[in-house]
Design an enzyme around this catalytic site. Sequence first.
Site, PDB file in Angstrom:
ATOM      1  N   CYS A   1       0.770  -1.247   0.000  1.00  0.00           N
ATOM      2  CA  CYS A   1       0.000   0.000   0.000  1.00  0.00           C
ATOM      3  C   CYS A   1       0.801   1.298   0.000  1.00  0.00           C
ATOM      4  O   CYS A   1       0.677   2.119  -0.907  1.00  0.00           O
ATOM      5  CB  CYS A   1      -0.916   0.032   1.221  1.00  0.00           C
ATOM      6  SG  CYS A   1      -1.789  -1.505   1.590  1.00  0.00           S
TER       7      CYS A   1
ATOM      8  N   HIS B   1      -2.507   7.141   4.667  1.00  0.00           N
ATOM      9  CA  HIS B   1      -1.317   6.275   4.703  1.00  0.00           C
ATOM     10  C   HIS B   1      -0.043   6.979   4.263  1.00  0.00           C
ATOM     11  O   HIS B   1       0.944   6.319   3.905  1.00  0.00           O
ATOM     12  CB  HIS B   1      -1.545   5.006   3.860  1.00  0.00           C
ATOM     13  CG  HIS B   1      -0.857   3.792   4.428  1.00  0.00           C
ATOM     14  ND1 HIS B   1      -0.698   2.630   3.732  1.00  0.00           N
ATOM     15  CD2 HIS B   1      -0.297   3.577   5.640  1.00  0.00           C
ATOM     16  CE1 HIS B   1      -0.059   1.742   4.472  1.00  0.00           C
ATOM     17  NE2 HIS B   1       0.189   2.299   5.646  1.00  0.00           N
TER      18      HIS B   1
HETATM   19 CA    CA Z   1      -3.024  -2.282  -0.529  1.00  0.00          CA
END
Ligand code: CA
Length: 410
Positions: free
Chosen positions: A42, A100
């Site tokens: 990610c 994130h």
């Molecule tokens: Ca991911």
Amino acid sequence: ADDLGYADVGFNGCTDIPTPHIDSIAREGVRFSNGYVSFPVCGPSRAGLLTGRYQDRFGFTTNPTIDPANPAAGLPVDEKNLAEVLRPAGYTSAVIGKWHMGTHPIHHPLNRGFDHFFGFLSGGHNYFPDQLTLDDLSEVTRIWEWYRTRIMNDRDRVDIDDYLTDELSDAATAFIQAAVTSGRPFFVYLAYNAPHTPLQATEKYLARFPDIPDKKRRTYAAMVSAMDDGVGRVLAALRYHELEQETLVVFLSDNGGATNNGSENTPLRAHKGSLFEGGIRVPFAMQWKGTIPAGMDYDPPVISLDIMATIAALAGAEPAEDRPLDGVNLVPFLTGEAAGQPHERLFWRKFAQDAAAVRAGKNKLVSEGQRAQDNYQLFDLDSDIRESNDLMGQSPETARTLLRQWEAWN
Ligand code: CA
């Protein structure tokens, strides 16, 4: 999408999970059959997406730690993300969903060029409102507990009353409505955390899949279906405001399907975390009615880094001069205005694992770690999409050339 498998959308052949709205992006525009991301998990993948640059250029080589006291864990402030590049061109921008890109206050989306944030700062989240009980990351006492923070609306914590995926769809359509009312051009980074773990779905969506016997796959299907509904609502909002011919819509996953969420990458080898195709080749489609030919299948390799370059070019925005983009504007290649292919070569590096990959045309050289010559494998992706037939012994010269190119890039 987050951790969505290559084979989990209708336009890549999925049969047990209908994705009509996501499929409509490919049907009304282009499906990229060789669409890549720049990293198989990610955080680094999103850092590449948001900057249009290989994230290795600025050391973003692992998921950032969830540590609000650590300004180094996140997207470096001297890198320009999409919102920061679009703001001087008059755009209003929103992050809806997963950020994130760091949890220290300097990394908050509102300090990084975005005008609106509705979502969460960490790499995943619980989907049920009654599980969101923490007021702040400072209350986290153990790993994964950050999945339980209340949702952030700009800088405030708020309570939600619906399934998170539905709440994100609500927030995206509300932002589009507000942007249209304000008369400003807009950029929405709708970063669904679905279908990333934890596997959680409501009865409304589970009831659509009575015939999937495997409980994991059934919950996963429900999560994907909720996301597809949301994509449909976003597309409907664009239609309602008659903005389809003025709006570029891109759909992709941040990495391949994971081993823990019931996803399916067939026929690709391996999964999230891997530099085999299953980790980095993703469902990828783009729509721009009236400009990109409808129903196009585009086979030359493209990469998520191209999204920044494409958007910046179309918006007349200027990326930072001292921060050269690795992506290219894809639109001229799709309209036939540009000859050739967007990329001669694409590269990947997992620094912590010492893993490497390079693709040039049909050839791919890949090592999953400990980059000694012996660990490399060579594949012809045109004839061997499964990466099952190692050509290393057969074509050592091709392998040496690719390795030299990777080393030069590195
Ligand atoms: Ca991911």
